[in-house]
Scaffold this active site. Sequence first.
Site, PDB file in Angstrom:
ATOM      1  N   ASP A   1       8.496  -2.988   8.492  1.00  0.00           N
ATOM      2  CA  ASP A   1       7.858  -2.699   7.268  1.00  0.00           C
ATOM      3  C   ASP A   1       8.243  -1.254   6.832  1.00  0.00           C
ATOM      4  O   ASP A   1       7.292  -0.441   7.312  1.00  0.00           O
ATOM      5  CB  ASP A   1       6.448  -3.147   7.348  1.00  0.00           C
ATOM      6  CG  ASP A   1       5.634  -2.777   5.977  1.00  0.00           C
ATOM      7  OD1 ASP A   1       6.229  -2.449   5.072  1.00  0.00           O
ATOM      8  OD2 ASP A   1       4.314  -2.838   5.873  1.00  0.00           O
TER       9      ASP A   1
ATOM     10  N   GLU B   1      -0.935  -3.855   7.001  1.00  0.00           N
ATOM     11  CA  GLU B   1       0.172  -4.535   6.042  1.00  0.00           C
ATOM     12  C   GLU B   1       1.061  -5.470   6.649  1.00  0.00           C
ATOM     13  O   GLU B   1       1.320  -6.574   6.151  1.00  0.00           O
ATOM     14  CB  GLU B   1       1.064  -3.310   5.197  1.00  0.00           C
ATOM     15  CG  GLU B   1       0.200  -2.707   4.289  1.00  0.00           C
ATOM     16  CD  GLU B   1       0.692  -1.358   3.892  1.00  0.00           C
ATOM     17  OE1 GLU B   1       1.594  -0.852   4.406  1.00  0.00           O
ATOM     18  OE2 GLU B   1      -0.038  -0.605   3.070  1.00  0.00           O
TER      19      GLU B   1
ATOM     20  N   LYS C   1      -0.865   8.227  -1.586  1.00  0.00           N
ATOM     21  CA  LYS C   1      -1.293   7.418  -0.401  1.00  0.00           C
ATOM     22  C   LYS C   1      -0.979   8.078   0.795  1.00  0.00           C
ATOM     23  O   LYS C   1      -1.584   7.942   2.015  1.00  0.00           O
ATOM     24  CB  LYS C   1      -0.830   6.055  -0.339  1.00  0.00           C
ATOM     25  CG  LYS C   1      -1.157   5.212   0.820  1.00  0.00           C
ATOM     26  CD  LYS C   1      -0.352   3.676   0.637  1.00  0.00           C
ATOM     27  CE  LYS C   1      -0.538   2.959   1.977  1.00  0.00           C
ATOM     28  NZ  LYS C   1       0.055   1.777   1.843  1.00  0.00           N
TER      29      LYS C   1
END
Length: 607
Positions: A193, A171, A70
């Site tokens: 996050d 997200e 990713k």
Amino acid sequence: MEKVIGIDLGTTNSCVAVVEGDTPSVVPNRGGYKTTPSMIAVTEAEKRLVGHIAKRQAITNAENTVYASKRLIGRKWQSPPVMAAKESAPYKVSEGPHDDVRIELRGKLYSIPEISAMILQEMKIVAEDYLGELAEKAVVTVPAYFNDNQRQATRDAGLIAGLEVIRIINEPTAAALAYGFGKKIDRLVAIYDLGGGTFDISILEIGSNEVFKVISTAGDTFLGGEDFDTRIMDWLVQGFMDDHGVDLRQDKMALQRLKDAAEKAKIELSGQNEVEINLPFIISVGQNEALHLQRSLRRESFEELCVDLISRTVDICAATLRESGLDKGEIEDVILVGGMTRVPAVQKAVSEFFGREPCKGVHPDEVVALGAAIQAVALVDEGSEMLLLDVTPHTLGIMIVGGYFEELIPQNSTVPTERSKIFTTVRDNQTAVKILVLQGESERAEENELLGEFVLTGLRKAPKGQIEVEVTFEINADGIVSVSAKDLETGLKQSINVTASSGLTPDEIKDMVEDSKDYLVDRRSTEEFDTARQDAEKIIRELDRMFSKVEEMVTGSEFGQEALAKAKDLIERSHKAIEARDLQMVLESIEILKRTQKMFKGVLARS
Ligand code: AMP
């Protein structure tokens, strides 16, 4: 209602969730785990492995095992993350045909969306096994700070995996959806996050009327758990160098073992003050002399190694609060997302910065997938009142004379949105203007991400500065950017939908979709065969156990002897069908094996 799923496609782990009735839940994979490592591998027999099974063999097959892909998705070849991976990853990273990245596994080149597609396909299968039906529509999450090329590459990965990605959401926004879902509260929340590869901070207003409004977001798409692991690895490598004068980086297998050990140590240090790192036979030197690595790491030392990484996240939090014009004290709830928020030093830094303890009861590994599933259902349920108002994480604009970047839509603008600006020609008798659509924060155009370009032609010849062209940027709810340029004198207009580039052409994507379908057919038939084989072998084992007893019982009976001979023959044929991997034959023999089993049981019951 049709089945839709939510997928958190993480750097380190991925997770899939569904909503049943009003309840969102994470779907465990076959091993019973709620998250699946975002790892894929190709074995010597050219078999594809995904998830835990890929992770388990990573040390012995390091060059053909991909992790943290990713970090490379939607990136250009020359970008720093790609160069870093090229230097340090055990797998071979090479340049793709469109200034993109490819990974070579067993002589075959794979694009990054293809690698991500393998993980998405696995999550789709996990959900389908659970639901007992096909799940073809999904909401997939991405870090809030992903640019449009990275988002497009994620969309393409979905397509390759056989999924219709009904929306890409951020997200932290997904986490807020899961947090606020059904609570009927009005709250200003901060979502911190920190995952395996990326960091995001988002400030949101959660409304009791089911409106979730993002106020601002910021982050770093190259800051996460992997960097903490690398710090421990570097420390181990340096220590080994000092002790033995040997550079462990030269050995791919040693490197993979170090990586595993570093992550394990980091995780253990969340629960204890000191860990032992033991890697016997890490490398051999000279005449096969084996060297061992043994070190202990204290939590304070680990925190020292990583102090600047944690500070970077706090600085980004401060910047985004400033940007949103809010004061820390106004934040009512702080929610921690991502596995790295289990690190005590991270929790401490966040609590100190916001001046409050983070909320308990939010599962940092699951909350993003849950939010994605909630959003997926809201998108297909016509009765849903839920409204998600997100922001664009990066500024959008065009290149102007001198190579400068002129902003049209500033970062943190709520989408959907539309903005226009008027520009004039810069040369005498200029009959065309080229519009370069860019995304980023630098005032130099070349330092920003190019999203697309087009030309408006047919302008009247006139002295410079006379012809006015109105440029309009529009972002719809799906985040699709369209740009138009209009000659204000003639009304002539030219526009494009900016399709950010994943680095793949439509033809390449089409081929990859076909490959991935073939894989699925292969995999499904393998699974079907394996289940049939297991069923047949189970009955055969039971028949074997009963055989001698039945033999004793039927001595003297011609009919019984004949039946026994038939059973032996049947077992032999079943073994042959299994060996030949003939599914149809195995299925047929299961039926006859079952009848024989029943007959044997009947004979034994009469004894
Ligand atoms: P995510 O992307 O949210 O799955 O986060 C994965 C990252 O969190 C990886 O770098 C993991 O090593 C890290 N992680 C998971 N659990 C822990 C833990 N208990 N302590 C420290 N780090 C953890």
